[in-house]
Design a protein around this motif. Structure first.
Motif: not given
Length: 192
Positions: A12-19, A48-49, A55-61, A103-108
């Motif tokens: 949920a935090l990842l989705w909020i941060l993307e929002g 990492a967050f 789409d990026h956050v969805a693919s990692n969720s 620039v690299t970011l994401g929870a993958s």
């Protein structure tokens, strides 16, 4: 269950941060890792967050939720230590090896780290149930291993590879202590 609550809150935090990122015209993306700049070392954890798109956050969720839940069942403190190790190893790997001016970011990286951790944890701990869990995880998510190969310039294979390495390393560093069998009890000597 604590493991479930932790993982739902994390995703949920990842989705909020993307929002927030979307609402601020991707202002949070500046907290991604730009390689070999010393000031960027502080961005290893926040990167990492954060994600580059919905789409990026969805693919990692889903994989993060599933793999994180399984890993957290063994204890939240151990899980937190494993995740911290994965984030640092993955982030440092990206910082050292990613192409310049990216620039690299994401929870993958964390997803790959949890995959690696679950894959080897049972063998390291010598626990049959965890070995079975590792085999099931490999059967379901094993195809993600293709993500450690440099096949797509828009995807950080470095984050994936070093996340995987961080997860395997964490399995060894945070292995359960071996139980030493108790010595057989003997009767005290008979005194006459």
């Amino acid at each position: 269950m604590t493991a479930g609550k932790v993982m739902v809150a994390w995703v949920a935090l990842l989705w909020i941060l993307e929002g927030v990122d979307t609402a601020t015209n991707h202002a949070l993306d500046t907290y991604g890792i730009t390689p070999r700049r010393f000031t960027e070392l502080r961005d290893i954890v926040p990167a990492a967050f954060l994600h580059g798109s919905w789409d990026h956050v969805a693919s990692n969720s889903v994989p993060l939720l599933v793999l994180g839940f399984i890993a957290a069942l063994a204890g939240i403190r151990r899980f937190a230590a494993v995740v911290a190790t994965v984030i640092v190893v993955s982030g440092l790997g990206v910082w050292l090896t990613a192409p310049p001016n990216t620039v690299t970011l994401g929870a993958s990286g964390v997803v790959f780290g949890l995959f690696g951790y679950l894959l080897v944890r049972g063998f390291v701990d010598r626990r049959p149930l965890d070995i079975v869990v590792g085999v099931i995880v490999a059967a379901i998510y094993g195809s993600i291993l293709w993500g450690v190969l440099p096949t797509d310039s828009g995807i950080s294979w470095q984050g994936h590879l070093f996340g995987l390495i961080g997860g395997v390393l964490a399995a060894f560093v945070f292995r359960r202590p071996r139980e030493i069998p108790a010595a057989p009890r003997t009767a005290p000597p008979y005194i006459t």
